[in-house]
Motif scaffolding. Sequence first.
Motif, short mmCIF file in Angstrom:
data_model
loop_
_atom_site.label_atom_id
_atom_site.label_comp_id
_atom_site.label_asym_id
_atom_site.label_seq_id
_atom_site.Cartn_x
_atom_site.Cartn_y
_atom_site.Cartn_z
N PHE A 135 -91.44 1.46 -107.13
CA PHE A 135 -92.70 2.11 -106.77
C PHE A 135 -92.56 2.83 -105.43
CE2 PHE A 135 -96.83 1.78 -104.53
CZ PHE A 135 -97.59 2.58 -105.38
N TYR A 164 -90.16 -9.64 -105.77
CA TYR A 164 -91.21 -8.63 -105.81
C TYR A 164 -90.76 -7.36 -105.07
CZ TYR A 164 -95.69 -6.34 -105.91
OH TYR A 164 -96.69 -5.43 -106.16
N ASN A 207 -99.05 -7.18 -101.39
CA ASN A 207 -98.65 -8.14 -102.42
C ASN A 207 -97.48 -9.03 -102.00
OD1 ASN A 207 -100.56 -7.35 -104.40
ND2 ASN A 207 -99.32 -5.53 -104.81
N ASN A 237 -100.91 4.27 -100.98
CA ASN A 237 -100.37 3.49 -102.11
C ASN A 237 -99.36 2.47 -101.63
OD1 ASN A 237 -101.91 4.97 -103.91
ND2 ASN A 237 -100.25 6.38 -104.41
N ARG A 239 -90.33 -4.91 -108.10
CA ARG A 239 -91.64 -4.30 -108.32
C ARG A 239 -91.92 -3.21 -107.29
NH1 ARG A 239 -95.63 -7.88 -110.63
NH2 ARG A 239 -96.88 -6.01 -110.68
N HIS A 240 -91.85 -3.60 -106.01
CA HIS A 240 -92.17 -2.64 -104.96
C HIS A 240 -91.08 -1.57 -104.84
CE1 HIS A 240 -94.07 -1.19 -101.28
NE2 HIS A 240 -92.86 -1.13 -100.73
N ASN A 271 -101.19 -0.37 -99.81
CA ASN A 271 -101.86 -1.25 -100.77
C ASN A 271 -100.89 -2.20 -101.46
OD1 ASN A 271 -104.34 -0.10 -100.17
ND2 ASN A 271 -104.29 1.31 -101.90
N ASP A 272 -99.72 -1.71 -101.86
CA ASP A 272 -98.77 -2.57 -102.56
C ASP A 272 -98.08 -3.55 -101.62
OD1 ASP A 272 -97.56 -3.28 -105.14
OD2 ASP A 272 -95.70 -2.66 -104.16
#
Length: 172
Positions: A80, A72, A153, A146, A76-77, A149-150
């Motif tokens: 971003f 992740y 996860n 942002n 993903r992170h 917040n991520d």
Amino acid sequence: MLELKDEQLAENAYKGAASRRAFLIGATTVGLGVFLGSHLQAAAADPSSDPIKLVGALRRRPDLTPAQFHDYWLNRHGPFAKEQIQALGGYRYVQSHATYSDLTGLFTTSHGTGEPYDGIVEAWFPSLQAMITAMSTLQGISANQNLVNDEKNFMDSAQCSLYLTKEYVLLG
């Protein structure tokens, strides 16, 4: 007199704590923008143009395996975060993922250190002034929120550490 059962008390306490945590996270993000904005003059008066680096020692959420955490964080992170850090004026972003081996255990035992972190993150900014200026804007506050917040996860934020550093290269 109204009596509440233990389960009701526990549920009310949990809801109250969750509500306070949500408020504090939001307040902290807004407060960070206000705090940074209040330091703009001091940062502008500082003639130092040395780069500044935000470093984080990260721990994964307890419900994630190391493989899930690293996947992740990287896939993903990572992309971003790169966008958000660029919005904050950052020019370099590096993830250092821990390798889990017997050798790591040997280092922690021989040096008497605690459990190793799951990784280290580094974000470079041109200067403290540039970082403060960028983080004080609405776009900067949004980018920071942002990221926060991520991070929920995959990171156990309460077990992580973030700090600003100035590098002193002694070799290389």
